[in-house]
Write a protein that holds these residues in place. Structure first.
Motif, short mmCIF file in Angstrom:
data_model
loop_
_atom_site.label_atom_id
_atom_site.label_comp_id
_atom_site.label_asym_id
_atom_site.label_seq_id
_atom_site.Cartn_x
_atom_site.Cartn_y
_atom_site.Cartn_z
N PHE A 86 23.39 -57.70 45.33
CA PHE A 86 23.58 -59.04 45.51
C PHE A 86 24.05 -59.98 44.33
CE2 PHE A 86 20.50 -58.86 49.20
CZ PHE A 86 21.29 -57.79 49.89
N GLY A 87 23.87 -59.33 43.12
CA GLY A 87 24.42 -60.24 41.96
C GLY A 87 23.18 -61.28 41.61
N SER B 36 14.63 -61.29 51.24
CA SER B 36 13.41 -61.50 51.64
C SER B 36 13.10 -60.97 53.03
CB SER B 36 13.05 -62.93 51.88
OG SER B 36 13.18 -63.44 50.38
N PHE B 37 14.13 -61.02 54.00
CA PHE B 37 13.91 -60.41 55.04
C PHE B 37 14.05 -58.74 55.24
CE2 PHE B 37 16.22 -58.51 59.05
CZ PHE B 37 15.40 -58.97 60.09
N ILE B 38 14.67 -58.41 54.41
CA ILE B 38 14.77 -56.94 53.93
C ILE B 38 13.34 -56.24 53.36
CG2 ILE B 38 15.67 -54.99 52.73
CD1 ILE B 38 18.54 -56.63 52.84
N PHE B 39 12.77 -56.99 52.57
CA PHE B 39 11.29 -56.68 52.09
C PHE B 39 10.28 -56.60 53.45
CE2 PHE B 39 12.73 -58.93 47.93
CZ PHE B 39 13.40 -57.72 47.56
N GLY C 215 15.01 -53.97 42.90
CA GLY C 215 15.87 -53.80 41.82
C GLY C 215 17.26 -53.58 42.39
N ILE C 216 17.37 -52.69 43.37
CA ILE C 216 18.47 -52.16 44.04
C ILE C 216 19.37 -53.14 44.63
CG2 ILE C 216 19.57 -50.90 45.67
CD1 ILE C 216 18.76 -49.43 43.17
N LEU C 217 18.59 -54.20 45.49
CA LEU C 217 19.25 -55.25 45.98
C LEU C 217 19.65 -56.29 44.91
CD1 LEU C 217 16.81 -55.87 49.06
CD2 LEU C 217 18.99 -54.91 49.09
#
Length: 406
Positions: free
Chosen positions: A337-338, A226-229, A331-333
Motif C-alpha cells: 500500500f505504500g 484495518s479491515f483486513i486485520f 508488514g506485507i500490506l
C-alpha cells in the motif's frame, strides 16, 4: 467507611502478594522458554523428530497425574464465573513444563495461556486459603480476585501493566468491563511487572517514528488495512474453534490425535523453511520490524501451524503467534500500500489481537505501551474496527457473552 478501608487494605495486600508470586513464576517460566527456544534452534533436526512422542507423553501424564489440569483456560473461566471451583495447584507445573516441551520440540504456540493460568491459579489458591484459614467470606469478590491474578500473569510476561490490567477486566465477560477490579488488578500487574524488571526480563518494545501522510489515499489504505486485520483475527479465532470442535477431532482418542497429528506437524514444520514457524513467532515479529525479507504467506502459515499445534493437543497460548500474524500481515500490506512498513506492522500487531480476543481497550493500550503514544489515534480506529467486526467470536471459549447485540 471502616468496611471500605478494610476492603482496600485486603485488596492491596492480596494484589501485592499475588503480583510478587506470579511475577517470580513468570520469570522462571520465561527464562526456561528462552532456553528451550535456543536449544530448538541449535538442534532443530534432532528435536523435531521427537515431537509426536513428546505429545503422547504429555497427554499420558496429564491424564494420569494432572487432576483435570488439561482443561487449562477452562478452569480459569469456571473459577471466575462459578462458585466452589478450585483450580488445582498442579496446573502451574503441568502448564509450564508442557509448554516448554511444545516449544523445545518445534511446535507453534504462544505463552500467555500459561501466564494467565499461573495468575488465576495463584489468585484462586490464596482466595481459598483466606476463606478457610482466616474464615473470611470473599466468594462475592471471586471474579475480582481472579482478574487480579490474570492481570499479574499477563503483565509479568509482556511487560505492559496498563494493558494487562484492562485485559484481565475485558477477558472474563465479552463486552463488559468489571471496573470494580481496576485497582487490585493494576496493583498486581505493576507488582509483577516490577518483579520482571528486577530480574531483567526482556520485553518487546519498538517506538514507531515514521508515519504516513494524512492524505485521502493513505487514509483509505489505512482503513482497508484495518479491515483486513479484523478479518485475519476473526479467521484465526473461527478456524481454531472449528478445528478443536470438529466432530471427528472431538471423538478422536487424545493420544492418537496428538501422535498422528504430531507426525504430520513435525514433517510440515521441518519441510517448510526448517522451523521458521516454530515457537512463539518472535522471529517473525523481529523480521517485520527490521525491514528484513517477509514472505507474503508468512502470516497464513503461522496461523495454520499455530491452529494445528493447539488443535491436536499441544500446550501453549495463542497471543504471541497472533502478534506475529498481525505484524507479518501489516508488514506485507505496508509494502503493497505504500505505507511505512513498521507503522502498519504495529497496527496489525494490535488489531489482529483485538479481533481474535474480542478485547478493544487492552489491544489499544498494549499498542501504546509497546509502540509509543503517537500511535494512539491510529490504534484506536483500527482496534475499534477489529473489535466490532469480531462479533461474538473469540479464541477464549469460556468468555461469557453478556453484551447487547446491535
Amino acid at each position: 467507611m471502616k468496611d471500605r478501608i478494610i476492603r482496600a487494605l485486603f485488596f492491596s495486600g492480596f494484589s501485592i502478594i499475588t503480583g510478587l508470586i506470579v511475577g517470580i513464576i513468570d520469570v522462571f517460566f520465561s527464562k526456561g522458554l528462552i532456553v528451550a527456544a535456543n536449544l530448538r534452534v541449535e538442534y532443530f533436526n534432532k528435536l523435531i523428530i521427537c515431537l509426536p512422542f513428546v505429545g503422547v507423553l504429555m497427554i499420558f501424564l496429564y491424564k494420569k497425574y494432572g487432576k483435570g489440569s488439561l482443561k487449562g483456560m477452562g478452569y480459569v473461566f469456571e473459577a471466575a464465573h462459578m462458585e466452589n471451583v478450585i483450580i488445582p495447584k498442579r496446573l502451574i507445573p503441568f502448564s509450564i513444563v508442557s509448554t516448554w516441551a511444545t516449544h523445545l520440540f518445534g511446535g507453534s504456540a504462544g505463552r500467555e495461556g500459561v501466564a494467565v493460568q499461573i495468575g488465576a491459579t495463584v489468585a484462586n489458591t490464596i482466595t481459598i486459603y483466606v476463606e478457610r484459614k482466616i474464615k473470611l467470606n470473599i466468594n462475592d469478590l471471586k471474579k475480582i480476585l481472579i482478574s487480579t491474578g490474570i492481570s499479574a500473569g499477563f503483565s509479568g510476561l509482556f511487560g505492559t501493566p496498563f494493558a494487562a490490567t484492562i485485559f484481565s477486566l475485558e477477558i472474563l465477560n465479552m463486552g463488559v468491563v468489571e471496573y470494580k477490579a481496576l485497582f487490585p488488578a493494576f496493583l498486581a500487574a505493576y507488582t509483577a511487572f516490577g518483579v520482571s524488571e528486577y530480574f531483567e526480563m526482556k520485553h518487546f518494545h519498538f517506538i514507531i517514528e515514521e508515519f504516513p501522510k494524512s492524505d485521502m489515499r493513505n487514509i483509505t489504505m489505512f482503513i482497508m488495512a484495518s479491515f483486513i486485520f479484523a478479518v485475519a483475527g476473526y479467521c484465526f479465532a473461527f478456524f481454531l474453534k472449528k478445528f478443536k470442535k470438529n466432530k471427528y477431532m472431538v471423538n478422536l482418542d487424545p493420544i492418537k490425535k496428538i501422535f498422528f497429528g504430531g507426525i504430520i506437524l513435525a514433517f510440515l514444520i521441518w519441510l517448510v523453511y526448517g522451523g521458521r514457524y516454530s515457537g512463539l513467532g518472535t522471529n517473525l515479529i523481529d523480521i517485520a520490524f527490521s525491514k528484513e525479507k517477509l514472505y507474503s504467506y508468512d502470516w497464513i502459515l503461522k496461523m495454520f501451524f499455530t491452529i494445528f499445534t493447539l488443535g491436536i493437543g499441544f500446550q501453549g497460548g495463542e497471543v504471541t503467534p497472533i502478534f506475529a500474524i498481525g505484524a507479518c500481515l501489516g508488514g506485507i500490506l505496508g509494502s503493497w500500500f505504500g505505507i511505512p512498513v513498521e507503522f502498519l506492522a504495529a497496527v496489525g500487531y494490535c488489531a489482529v489481537f483485538a479481533s481474535s480476543t474480542n478485547t478493544f481497550l487492552a489491544s489499544f493500550l498494549i499498542g501504546i505501551e509497546i509502540f509509543g503514544y503517537n500511535m494512539a489515534g491510529y490504534l484506536f480506529v483500527a482496534c475499534a474496527m477489529a473489535y466490532l467486526f469480531s462479533g461474538e467470536i473469540s479464541i477464549y471459549e469460556g468468555q461469557k457473552k453478556e453484551h447487547l447485540k446491535i
